[in-house]
Design an enzyme around this catalytic site. Structure first.
Site, PDB file in Angstrom:
ATOM      1  N   ASP A  86       0.816  -1.224   0.000  1.00 10.20           N
ATOM      2  CA  ASP A  86       0.000   0.000   0.000  1.00 10.20           C
ATOM      3  C   ASP A  86       0.846   1.269   0.000  1.00 10.20           C
ATOM      4  O   ASP A  86       0.434   2.296   0.530  1.00 10.20           O
ATOM      5  CB  ASP A  86      -0.952   0.043   1.214  1.00 10.20           C
ATOM      6  CG  ASP A  86      -1.776  -1.222   1.334  1.00 10.20           C
ATOM      7  OD1 ASP A  86      -2.323  -1.663   0.322  1.00 10.20           O
ATOM      8  OD2 ASP A  86      -1.863  -1.776   2.450  1.00 10.20           O
ATOM      9  N   GLU A  87       2.014   1.216  -0.581  1.00  8.39           N
ATOM     10  CA  GLU A  87       2.930   2.360  -0.547  1.00  8.39           C
ATOM     11  C   GLU A  87       2.558   3.437  -1.558  1.00  8.39           C
ATOM     12  O   GLU A  87       3.140   4.519  -1.550  1.00  8.39           O
ATOM     13  CB  GLU A  87       4.379   1.900  -0.833  1.00  8.39           C
ATOM     14  CG  GLU A  87       4.963   0.937   0.186  1.00  8.39           C
ATOM     15  CD  GLU A  87       4.757  -0.518  -0.202  1.00  8.39           C
ATOM     16  OE1 GLU A  87       3.938  -0.778  -1.099  1.00  8.39           O
ATOM     17  OE2 GLU A  87       5.413  -1.389   0.394  1.00  8.39           O
ATOM     18  N   LYS A 142       2.200   2.377  -4.954  1.00  6.77           N
ATOM     19  CA  LYS A 142       2.859   1.888  -6.187  1.00  6.77           C
ATOM     20  C   LYS A 142       2.018   2.217  -7.404  1.00  6.77           C
ATOM     21  O   LYS A 142       2.545   2.559  -8.457  1.00  6.77           O
ATOM     22  CB  LYS A 142       3.064   0.363  -6.122  1.00  6.77           C
ATOM     23  CG  LYS A 142       3.984  -0.092  -5.025  1.00  6.77           C
ATOM     24  CD  LYS A 142       4.064  -1.594  -4.958  1.00  6.77           C
ATOM     25  CE  LYS A 142       2.772  -2.251  -4.528  1.00  6.77           C
ATOM     26  NZ  LYS A 142       2.354  -1.958  -3.156  1.00  6.77           N
ATOM     27  N   GLY A 143       0.681   2.104  -7.224  1.00  8.41           N
ATOM     28  CA  GLY A 143      -0.228   2.331  -8.360  1.00  8.41           C
ATOM     29  C   GLY A 143       0.015   3.684  -8.997  1.00  8.41           C
ATOM     30  O   GLY A 143       0.160   3.794 -10.211  1.00  8.41           O
ATOM     31  N   ASN A 152      -5.860  -9.465  -4.609  1.00 11.63           N
ATOM     32  CA  ASN A 152      -5.830  -8.864  -3.266  1.00 11.63           C
ATOM     33  C   ASN A 152      -5.134  -7.511  -3.292  1.00 11.63           C
ATOM     34  O   ASN A 152      -5.290  -6.713  -2.391  1.00 11.63           O
ATOM     35  CB  ASN A 152      -5.133  -9.795  -2.254  1.00 11.63           C
ATOM     36  CG  ASN A 152      -3.768 -10.267  -2.748  1.00 11.63           C
ATOM     37  OD1 ASN A 152      -3.444 -10.107  -3.916  1.00 11.63           O
ATOM     38  ND2 ASN A 152      -2.983 -10.846  -1.871  1.00 11.63           N
ATOM     39  N   GLY A 207      -4.595  -3.742  -4.358  1.00 16.43           N
ATOM     40  CA  GLY A 207      -5.565  -2.724  -4.735  1.00 16.43           C
ATOM     41  C   GLY A 207      -4.809  -1.470  -5.087  1.00 16.43           C
ATOM     42  O   GLY A 207      -4.255  -0.831  -4.217  1.00 16.43           O
ATOM     43  N   HIS A 208      -4.740  -1.171  -6.363  1.00 21.32           N
ATOM     44  CA  HIS A 208      -4.045   0.039  -6.767  1.00 21.32           C
ATOM     45  C   HIS A 208      -5.071   1.129  -7.048  1.00 21.32           C
ATOM     46  O   HIS A 208      -5.923   0.968  -7.911  1.00 21.32           O
ATOM     47  CB  HIS A 208      -3.234  -0.201  -8.044  1.00 21.32           C
ATOM     48  CG  HIS A 208      -2.029  -1.069  -7.805  1.00 21.32           C
ATOM     49  ND1 HIS A 208      -1.384  -1.104  -6.609  1.00 21.32           N
ATOM     50  CD2 HIS A 208      -1.359  -1.902  -8.624  1.00 21.32           C
ATOM     51  CE1 HIS A 208      -0.359  -1.929  -6.692  1.00 21.32           C
ATOM     52  NE2 HIS A 208      -0.326  -2.435  -7.898  1.00 21.32           N
ATOM     53  N   THR A 234      -7.093 -11.613   2.687  1.00 18.60           N
ATOM     54  CA  THR A 234      -8.290 -11.011   2.102  1.00 18.60           C
ATOM     55  C   THR A 234      -9.346 -12.076   1.779  1.00 18.60           C
ATOM     56  O   THR A 234     -10.402 -11.753   1.262  1.00 18.60           O
ATOM     57  CB  THR A 234      -7.935 -10.227   0.819  1.00 18.60           C
ATOM     58  OG1 THR A 234      -7.155 -11.092  -0.024  1.00 18.60           O
ATOM     59  CG2 THR A 234      -7.155  -8.982   1.124  1.00 18.60           C
ATOM     60  N   GLN A 290       1.845  -5.881  -3.377  1.00 15.91           N
ATOM     61  CA  GLN A 290       2.189  -5.959  -1.945  1.00 15.91           C
ATOM     62  C   GLN A 290       3.549  -5.285  -1.697  1.00 15.91           C
ATOM     63  O   GLN A 290       3.876  -4.345  -2.395  1.00 15.91           O
ATOM     64  CB  GLN A 290       2.186  -7.413  -1.437  1.00 15.91           C
ATOM     65  CG  GLN A 290       0.790  -8.024  -1.354  1.00 15.91           C
ATOM     66  CD  GLN A 290       0.359  -8.701  -2.640  1.00 15.91           C
ATOM     67  OE1 GLN A 290       1.123  -9.383  -3.286  1.00 15.91           O
ATOM     68  NE2 GLN A 290      -0.889  -8.523  -3.020  1.00 15.91           N
ATOM     69  N   ALA A 342      -7.653  -0.465  -0.085  1.00 18.77           N
ATOM     70  CA  ALA A 342      -8.359  -0.229  -1.354  1.00 18.77           C
ATOM     71  C   ALA A 342      -9.198  -1.449  -1.732  1.00 18.77           C
ATOM     72  O   ALA A 342     -10.229  -1.328  -2.393  1.00 18.77           O
ATOM     73  CB  ALA A 342      -7.352   0.090  -2.459  1.00 18.77           C
ATOM     74  N   ARG A 380     -10.360  -2.154   5.077  1.00 14.55           N
ATOM     75  CA  ARG A 380      -9.889  -2.330   6.456  1.00 14.55           C
ATOM     76  C   ARG A 380      -8.968  -1.180   6.869  1.00 14.55           C
ATOM     77  O   ARG A 380      -8.127  -0.756   6.070  1.00 14.55           O
ATOM     78  CB  ARG A 380      -9.087  -3.639   6.574  1.00 14.55           C
ATOM     79  CG  ARG A 380      -9.956  -4.870   6.555  1.00 14.55           C
ATOM     80  CD  ARG A 380      -9.141  -6.105   6.835  1.00 14.55           C
ATOM     81  NE  ARG A 380      -8.218  -6.411   5.742  1.00 14.55           N
ATOM     82  CZ  ARG A 380      -7.401  -7.460   5.738  1.00 14.55           C
ATOM     83  NH1 ARG A 380      -7.375  -8.269   6.761  1.00 14.55           N
ATOM     84  NH2 ARG A 380      -6.616  -7.703   4.715  1.00 14.55           N
ATOM     85  N   LEU A 393       4.265  12.421   1.350  1.00 16.80           N
ATOM     86  CA  LEU A 393       4.964  13.384   2.205  1.00 16.80           C
ATOM     87  C   LEU A 393       3.954  14.377   2.792  1.00 16.80           C
ATOM     88  O   LEU A 393       4.063  14.782   3.948  1.00 16.80           O
ATOM     89  CB  LEU A 393       6.030  14.120   1.377  1.00 16.80           C
ATOM     90  CG  LEU A 393       6.860  15.130   2.144  1.00 16.80           C
ATOM     91  CD1 LEU A 393       7.765  14.421   3.158  1.00 16.80           C
ATOM     92  CD2 LEU A 393       7.708  15.994   1.212  1.00 16.80           C
ATOM     93  N   ASP A 394       2.957  14.744   1.979  1.00 14.90           N
ATOM     94  CA  ASP A 394       1.965  15.741   2.387  1.00 14.90           C
ATOM     95  C   ASP A 394       1.194  15.332   3.635  1.00 14.90           C
ATOM     96  O   ASP A 394       0.681  16.183   4.361  1.00 14.90           O
ATOM     97  CB  ASP A 394       0.986  15.987   1.228  1.00 14.90           C
ATOM     98  CG  ASP A 394       0.365  14.693   0.717  1.00 14.90           C
ATOM     99  OD1 ASP A 394       1.115  13.837   0.212  1.00 14.90           O
ATOM    100  OD2 ASP A 394      -0.858  14.513   0.858  1.00 14.90           O
TER     101      ASP A 394
HETATM  102  P1  GDP Z   1      -0.601   0.637  -3.766  1.00 18.00           P
HETATM  103  O1  GDP Z   1      -1.320  -0.640  -3.621  1.00 18.00           O
HETATM  104  O2  GDP Z   1       0.836   0.534  -3.358  1.00 18.00           O
HETATM  105  O3  GDP Z   1      -0.785   1.269  -5.095  1.00 18.00           O
HETATM  106  O4  GDP Z   1      -1.217   1.643  -2.717  1.00 18.00           O
HETATM  107  P2  GDP Z   1      -2.773   2.009  -2.529  1.00 18.00           P
HETATM  108  O5  GDP Z   1      -3.357   2.393  -3.822  1.00 18.00           O
HETATM  109  O6  GDP Z   1      -3.454   0.974  -1.735  1.00 18.00           O
HETATM  110  O7  GDP Z   1      -2.647   3.234  -1.537  1.00 18.00           O
HETATM  111  C1  GDP Z   1      -2.105   4.381  -1.889  1.00 18.00           C
HETATM  112  C2  GDP Z   1      -3.138   5.481  -1.678  1.00 18.00           C
HETATM  113  O8  GDP Z   1      -2.465   6.668  -1.452  1.00 18.00           O
HETATM  114  C3  GDP Z   1      -4.018   5.710  -2.880  1.00 18.00           C
HETATM  115  O9  GDP Z   1      -5.288   6.113  -2.461  1.00 18.00           O
HETATM  116  C4  GDP Z   1      -3.299   6.847  -3.605  1.00 18.00           C
HETATM  117  O10 GDP Z   1      -4.157   7.632  -4.384  1.00 18.00           O
HETATM  118  C5  GDP Z   1      -2.781   7.615  -2.463  1.00 18.00           C
HETATM  119  N1  GDP Z   1      -1.543   8.342  -2.707  1.00 18.00           N
HETATM  120  C6  GDP Z   1      -0.472   7.946  -3.477  1.00 18.00           C
HETATM  121  N2  GDP Z   1       0.509   8.863  -3.388  1.00 18.00           N
HETATM  122  C7  GDP Z   1       0.064   9.827  -2.559  1.00 18.00           C
HETATM  123  C8  GDP Z   1       0.632  11.037  -2.050  1.00 18.00           C
HETATM  124  O11 GDP Z   1       1.771  11.392  -2.318  1.00 18.00           O
HETATM  125  N3  GDP Z   1      -0.142  11.777  -1.178  1.00 18.00           N
HETATM  126  C9  GDP Z   1      -1.383  11.407  -0.813  1.00 18.00           C
HETATM  127  N4  GDP Z   1      -2.057  12.184   0.032  1.00 18.00           N
HETATM  128  N5  GDP Z   1      -1.957  10.284  -1.281  1.00 18.00           N
HETATM  129  C10 GDP Z   1      -1.245   9.510  -2.128  1.00 18.00           C
END
Ligand code: GDP
Length: 439
Positions: A25-26, A28-29, A50, A52-53, A141, A235, A310, A314, A343-344
Site C-alpha cells: 500500500d505504498e 505503487k499504483g 488482493n 488494490g491500486h 483477504t 504488496q 483499497a 480495512r 509526504l503531504d
Molecule cells: P498501492 O497498492 O501501493 O498502489 O497503494 P494504494 O493504492 O493501496 O494506496 C495508496 C493510496 O495513497 C491511494 O489512495 C493513492 O491515491 C494515495 N496516494 C499515493 N501517493 C500519494 C501522495 O503522495 N499523497 C497522498 N495524500 N496520497 C497519495
C-alpha cells in the site's frame, strides 16, 4: 548464432522494476501510472486480486486489483505473468469496469498460459483456514489467493492454458473433479458441484482464449525489438513469502527476484529497481510493526492519509518511517532508487520520528532480524526531526519544499541508503516531484 539469449536486448538499464519497499500500500499504483508513458509494456509478476491500486486521473478514481495500472494509458501493453494467480470471475469484473470507463483493452492485455487459476474452492478453503487459526489469523483477504499458490506448489493447480482442453474426460475435467472432491471432504459439505465448475470454466475460456499466450516469449521478443518494460510488483518487501515477516506474509515473491520467475525473463533483463516507500509506515493485517503508533498521531496519520485498504476497506495500522525496514528492502531487492510517497500527510506535524535501529533487550539491531519473536520484542530507536508548517501538498518542485521537509527527505535517504528520485505530494499524477532520471 547469438552468444546468449539476451544478446539482442537493448540496454536493459532502460527497464525498471517498481515494487513496494515496506508492507504494501505504498502508493505503487500512482508511481507505476506516472512512469508508464516511458515504457511500452507493463508486466505484473505476482500476487492476485488482493492488491488494490488506487489511481486518480483528472479527479477520476480507478481501483485496479489484477490488471496492471498501465492499462489506463492508450497503446500500452499490459501483461499478467505466470507468477500471478488469476480468478477469472475477478478478471472479468475488472475488465467490465474498465470498459465502462471507456478504456479499450483489445489486444493490450495478455495473460500467461502458465498463470494459475483461483477457483471457488480456493476461497472456501481460505475462509476455513483463517477460521481455524483463531487469534493467530494472518488477516488475509480471503479471496483464495493463498490456497491457489498452495495448489501450485502442491502440483494440483490448474493453469490458464489448461482451459483449452475441451475433452469430456481429459486432464482438465479430472483435475476439477479431484480438486472439488477434496474441497468437499475438507469443508464437510457437497455444495460445490464439479460439473457446474467445469461448465463455468468452459464458458470462461471463450472469453479468456484471446488473452492467453506465452507471455515469456512475448516479453523476450519485445525486448529484442527494443521495447522498454516496466515490471510491476504487488504488496511489499516485508510481505514477501521468503523475505517478509513470515508467516504474516503474502504467498508469493513480491521482491525483485519474483519479476524474473514470475514473468519468465532473466534477471539481467530487469535493469533498475525502484522501491516505493511512504514517508511513514503502514501495515494491514497481523504481524509485527515495530514503529506502530496507537495514540492520536497514529489516528491522525490514518485519517489524513486515508489509510483504509483499497481492496477491503480495512483500517491500516500506522507508524513512523522505519529506515531499518527500508534499508532491508534496499538490500534484498537491489534498489537503485526510492520513490517517497505521501509526504503531504506529514504536513503540520510539530515533530516527526524516524526509526534508525531497533532496541532488542540489551542489543541494538541495525539490520532486520529474521526471527519474528525477536522482531516483535524490538523497540524502535528514533531520531526526532522537526516538522514543517508550510504545506508540501501538491508541490512539484523540490526547491519549493519547506527546508524541514527537504531535511526529512535527506534523512530518509541517508538512513535507508538509497536516493529518493521521486517524492510524491498528493494522489494525482501531477502532484509529484521528479528529482532524477530513473533509467
Ligand atoms: P498501492 O497498492 O501501493 O498502489 O497503494 P494504494 O493504492 O493501496 O494506496 C495508496 C493510496 O495513497 C491511494 O489512495 C493513492 O491515491 C494515495 N496516494 C499515493 N501517493 C500519494 C501522495 O503522495 N499523497 C497522498 N495524500 N496520497 C497519495
Amino acid at each position: 548464432m547469438a552468444l546468449s539469449a539476451v544478446e539482442g536486448y537493448h540496454s536493459t538499464d532502460m527497464n525498471l522494476c517498481v515494487l513496494g519497499a515496506q508492507w504494501g500500500d505504498e502508493g505503487k499504483g500512482k508511481i507505476v501510472d506516472l512512469l508508464t508513458p516511458q515504457f511500452s509494456i507493463v508486466a505484473r509478476y505476482q500476487g492476485g486480486h488482493n492488491a488494490g491500486h488506487t489511481v486518480y486521473v483528472s479527479g477520476k478514481k480507478f481501483v485496479l486489483h489484477l490488471i496492471p495500472s498501465g492499462i489506463l494509458h492508450p497503446g500500452i501493453v499490459c501483461i499478467i505473468g505466470n507468477g500471478v494467480v488469476v480468478d477469472p470471475r475477478a478478471l472479468f469484473k475488472e475488465l467490465d469496469e474498465i470498459r465502462q470507463l471507456g478504456i479499450d483493452v483489445t489486444g493490450r492485455l495478455l495473460v500467461s498460459d502458465k498463470a494459475h487459476l483461483i477457483l471457488p474452492y480456493h476461497r472456501d478453503l481460505e475462509v476455513l483456514a483463517e477460521a481455524r487459526r483463531g487469534e493467530q489469523k494472518i488477516g488475509t483477504t480471503s479471496r483464495g489467493i493463498g490456497p491457489a499458490y498452495e495448489d501450485k506448489i502442491g502440483r494440483r493447480g490448474i493453469r490458464m492454458g489448461d482451459l483449452a482442453d475441451q475433452s469430456a474426460d481429459g486432464p482438465l475435467a479430472n483435475a476439477v473433479r479431484e480438486n472439488v472432491a477434496a474441497r468437499n471432504r475438507i469443508v464437510g459439505n457437497a455444495d460445490l458441484k464439479w460439473q457446474d465448475l467445469l461448465g463455468e470454466l468452459r464458458e470462461a475460456w471463450t472469453r479468456l482464449q484471446p488473452l492467453v499466450t506465452d507471455t515469456s516469449l512475448y516479453l523476450h521478443r519485445s525486448l529484442v525489438a527494443g521495447k522498454r518494460v516496466m515490471f510491476e510488483g504487488a504488496q511489499g518487501t516485508l510481505l514477501d513469502i521468503d523475505h517478509g515477516t513470515y508467516p504474516f506474509v503474502t504467498s508469493s515473491n513480491s521482491t525483485a527476484g519474483g519479476a524474473a520467475t514470475g514473468l519468465g525473463v532473466g534477471p539481467s533483463a530487469i535493469g533498475k529497481v525502484l522501491g516505493v516507500a511512504k514517508a511513514y509506515t503502514t501495515r494491514v493485517g497481523g504481524g509485527p510493526l515495530p514503529t506502530e503508533l496507537f495514540g492520536d498521531i497514529g489516528e491522525r496519520l490514518r485519517e489524513t492519509g486515508q489509510e483504509y485498504g483499497a481492496s477491503t476497506g480495512r483500517p491500516r495500522r500506522c507508524g513512523w518511517y522505519d529506515a531499518v525496514a527500508v534499508r532491508y528492502a534496499a538490500r534484498v531487492n537491489g534498489l537503485t532508487a526510492l520513490a517517497i510517497t505521501k509526504l503531504d500527510v506529514l504536513d503540520g506535524l510539530k515533530e516527526i520520528q524516524v526509526c534508525t535501529a531497533y532496541k532488542c533487550g540489551s542489543e541494538t539491531l541495525t539490520e532486520m532480524p529474521s526471527d519474528l519473536v525477536q522482531l516483535a520484542a524490538c523497540e524502535p530507536v528514533y531520531e526526532t526531526m522537526p516538522g514543517w508548517t508550510q504545506p508540501t501538498a501538491g508541490v512539484t518542485d523540490y526547491n519549493k519544499l519547506p527546508d524541514a521537509a527537504k531535511k526529512y527527505i535527506q534523512k530518509l535517504e541517508e538512513t535507508s541508503g538509497v536516493e529518493a528520485a521521486i517524492v510524491s505530494t498528493g494522489s494525482d499524477r501531477a502532484e509529484t516531484i521528479l528529482r532524477s532520471k530513473l533509467t
